[in-house]
Design an enzyme around this catalytic site. Sequence first.
Site, mmCIF file in Angstrom:
data_model
loop_
_atom_site.group_PDB
_atom_site.id
_atom_site.type_symbol
_atom_site.label_atom_id
_atom_site.label_comp_id
_atom_site.label_asym_id
_atom_site.label_seq_id
_atom_site.Cartn_x
_atom_site.Cartn_y
_atom_site.Cartn_z
ATOM 1 N N HIS A 305 0.257 -6.080 1.484
ATOM 2 C CA HIS A 305 -1.013 -6.100 0.742
ATOM 3 C C HIS A 305 -0.750 -6.625 -0.657
ATOM 4 O O HIS A 305 0.290 -6.340 -1.248
ATOM 5 C CB HIS A 305 -1.603 -4.681 0.661
ATOM 6 N N ASP A 363 -5.680 -2.693 8.346
ATOM 7 C CA ASP A 363 -5.881 -3.366 9.640
ATOM 8 C C ASP A 363 -4.883 -2.967 10.704
ATOM 9 O O ASP A 363 -4.987 -3.413 11.842
ATOM 10 C CB ASP A 363 -5.812 -4.883 9.422
HETATM 11 C C1 SDX Z 1 -7.023 -7.032 3.947
HETATM 12 O O1 SDX Z 1 -7.239 -7.754 -0.938
HETATM 13 C C2 SDX Z 1 -7.718 -6.754 -0.248
HETATM 14 O O2 SDX Z 1 -8.041 -5.742 -0.791
HETATM 15 C C3 SDX Z 1 -7.839 -7.028 1.261
HETATM 16 C C4 SDX Z 1 -8.236 -5.835 2.116
HETATM 17 C C5 SDX Z 1 -9.642 -5.385 1.838
HETATM 18 O O3 SDX Z 1 -9.967 -4.220 2.137
HETATM 19 O O4 SDX Z 1 -10.468 -6.237 1.391
HETATM 20 O O5 SDX Z 1 -7.340 -4.751 1.889
HETATM 21 C C6 SDX Z 1 -8.206 -6.182 3.600
HETATM 22 O O6 SDX Z 1 -7.148 -8.241 3.922
HETATM 23 C C7 SDX Z 1 -5.692 -6.364 4.232
HETATM 24 C C8 SDX Z 1 -4.544 -7.394 4.462
HETATM 25 C C9 SDX Z 1 -4.654 -7.911 5.900
HETATM 26 N N1 SDX Z 1 -3.712 -9.013 6.139
HETATM 27 C C10 SDX Z 1 -2.618 -8.872 6.918
HETATM 28 O O7 SDX Z 1 -2.258 -7.800 7.419
HETATM 29 C C11 SDX Z 1 -1.876 -10.184 7.163
HETATM 30 C C12 SDX Z 1 -0.353 -9.940 6.989
HETATM 31 N N2 SDX Z 1 -0.127 -9.687 5.566
HETATM 32 C C13 SDX Z 1 0.229 -10.821 4.735
HETATM 33 O O8 SDX Z 1 -0.207 -12.067 5.113
HETATM 34 C C14 SDX Z 1 0.274 -10.504 3.247
HETATM 35 O O9 SDX Z 1 0.913 -9.319 3.114
HETATM 36 C C15 SDX Z 1 -1.022 -10.466 2.482
HETATM 37 C C16 SDX Z 1 -1.835 -11.688 2.668
HETATM 38 C C17 SDX Z 1 -1.823 -9.283 2.891
HETATM 39 C C18 SDX Z 1 -0.669 -10.310 0.994
HETATM 40 O O10 SDX Z 1 -0.070 -11.493 0.628
HETATM 41 P P1 SDX Z 1 0.504 -11.688 -0.901
HETATM 42 O O11 SDX Z 1 0.087 -10.594 -1.781
HETATM 43 O O12 SDX Z 1 0.165 -13.076 -1.307
HETATM 44 O O13 SDX Z 1 2.023 -11.474 -0.706
HETATM 45 P P2 SDX Z 1 3.021 -12.613 -0.330
HETATM 46 O O14 SDX Z 1 2.450 -13.428 0.792
HETATM 47 O O15 SDX Z 1 3.427 -13.307 -1.571
HETATM 48 O O16 SDX Z 1 4.217 -11.749 0.258
HETATM 49 C C19 SDX Z 1 5.196 -11.233 -0.607
HETATM 50 C C20 SDX Z 1 6.472 -11.337 0.193
HETATM 51 C C21 SDX Z 1 6.697 -12.735 0.775
HETATM 52 O O17 SDX Z 1 8.105 -12.888 0.902
HETATM 53 P P3 SDX Z 1 8.873 -13.807 -0.226
HETATM 54 O O18 SDX Z 1 8.185 -15.177 -0.202
HETATM 55 O O19 SDX Z 1 8.672 -13.084 -1.524
HETATM 56 O O20 SDX Z 1 10.293 -13.859 0.260
HETATM 57 O O21 SDX Z 1 6.400 -10.469 1.345
HETATM 58 C C22 SDX Z 1 6.436 -11.256 2.541
HETATM 59 C C23 SDX Z 1 6.119 -12.683 2.166
HETATM 60 O O22 SDX Z 1 6.790 -13.589 3.043
HETATM 61 N N3 SDX Z 1 5.406 -10.693 3.421
HETATM 62 C C24 SDX Z 1 5.552 -10.449 4.724
HETATM 63 C C25 SDX Z 1 4.329 -9.889 5.130
HETATM 64 N N4 SDX Z 1 3.491 -9.834 4.082
HETATM 65 C C26 SDX Z 1 4.168 -10.330 3.029
HETATM 66 N N5 SDX Z 1 6.579 -10.642 5.572
HETATM 67 C C27 SDX Z 1 6.358 -10.263 6.853
HETATM 68 N N6 SDX Z 1 5.220 -9.732 7.341
HETATM 69 C C28 SDX Z 1 4.185 -9.523 6.491
HETATM 70 N N7 SDX Z 1 3.060 -8.975 6.938
#
Ligand code: SDX
Length: 428
Positions: A305, A363
């Site tokens: 998140h 989720d």
């Molecule tokens: C919702 O914003 C809100 O409030 C949203 C929400 C709401 O109520 O409105 O809470 C609802 O959208 C919840 C999130 C649902 N999405 C997912 O579950 C999809 C999987 N999660 C990711 O795609 C990600 O965690 C996000 C999109 C939720 C957050 O992305 P960020 O904040 O841009 O973080 P990032 O992509 O920069 O990740 C940071 C690091 C990265 O690694 P590095 O590049 O630093 O090496 O963590 C890794 C990412 O690769 N990472 C993951 C991961 N999520 C982040 N690695 C593996 N699996 C994951 N799920």
Amino acid sequence: MTKSAKLTIGEKVIDLPIHSPTLGPDVLDIRKLYAEADVFTYDPGFTSTAACESTITYIDGDKGELLYRGYPIEQLAERSHYLEVCYLLLYGELPNAAQAADFEYRITRHTMLHEQIHYFFRGFRRDSHPMATMVGVVGAMSAFYHDSLDINDPWQREVAAIRMIAKLPTIAAMAYKYSIGQPFNYPQNHLDYAGNFLHMCFAVPAESYTVNPVLAKAMDRIMMLHADHEQNASTSTVRLAGSSGANPFACIAAGIACLWGPAHGGANQACLEMLREIGTVDRIPEYIKRAKDKDDPFRLMGFGHRVYKNFDPRAKVMKESADEVLGLLGIENNPTLQVAKELERIALEDDYFVSKKLYPNVDFYSGIILDAMGFPTSMFTPIFAISRTVGWISQWKEMIGDPTQKIGRPRQLYKGEKTRDYVDLRHR
Ligand code: SDX
């Protein structure tokens, strides 16, 4: 005494005011920065940017706290119900008995759609994703409800809010029925909000349907948990659309479109499909490995998140609800739930997830409950959209009512070509 920060750029020292919130980090006010220093700030994912002032929802990502108008989500999930949470988000206070009854009456009397809108559905393919139908039908509502389009009229803003909260379940249920070739069900005003939605989705003319109170309570709780969440991507979309003066139905349609993405509201569908693809506990290590592989685009859906760097408090409530609902349905050994629990356990012990502070989000467990209720995965995000409509509308009303509100218009870091002259075709 106003706090401020000094920014030195070359020979210039810019004084930037610092605003202190009720809760959360201080805010550095950079509104005059471009005028005084001829520079932009750069924050593409808005990771460090407060886009507005709001009094509706507060999130503490480090503590894993979520407050709706100051009330902790755990207390509301346990003691309140969705329409009461809608009143709280819209008007800022919990309703007394008379206010609650009046609000419920107004919502209930707006659950039906203009009969002409039924024909809209016929224009879609039966196998359309319900989110495609919802974006289309909600946007088209501005072609019908002309008496609630003037955003400068507080009464019309109020009616638009009531109409959308009341009609989104009807639209989502119709999108579902259309996709499975079953006839639409009209709302039944003697049912409560969640029960009415279940009835519209699962009743068929050939037999009587009784709402299961366990499922209705679980649905109501899911709706409370998803109702609002500060300035997330879809809420920011609604605010940006609303800042141009677009009508409320168009703004909510924009929010639904944004929510659809798998990184946002589409994650509940993607998460259950991932859990099904994993299938059995012994295959979890293979997927954990893929999630950690920089060269593999696979991510654990339902994990991570932007704000929560601790447990998403909603995920905790959702996990308890999944145990309760599946237990009451006698399917506590549901293989998908077992895979989810084991995946969570393994990931939370793995240094990659611990170091990046990746926890289950809202989720991760919601799809397991919705699946147990009989919904196809394609209906998971539409249900999220129903729930979040009150949050979008509350944030939209707050923005429209702000006298200092301006159209949102970010700038950019331009890395394109410098000025150059046109070359005729014969010389290229
Ligand atoms: C919702 O914003 C809100 O409030 C949203 C929400 C709401 O109520 O409105 O809470 C609802 O959208 C919840 C999130 C649902 N999405 C997912 O579950 C999809 C999987 N999660 C990711 O795609 C990600 O965690 C996000 C999109 C939720 C957050 O992305 P960020 O904040 O841009 O973080 P990032 O992509 O920069 O990740 C940071 C690091 C990265 O690694 P590095 O590049 O630093 O090496 O963590 C890794 C990412 O690769 N990472 C993951 C991961 N999520 C982040 N690695 C593996 N699996 C994951 N799920």
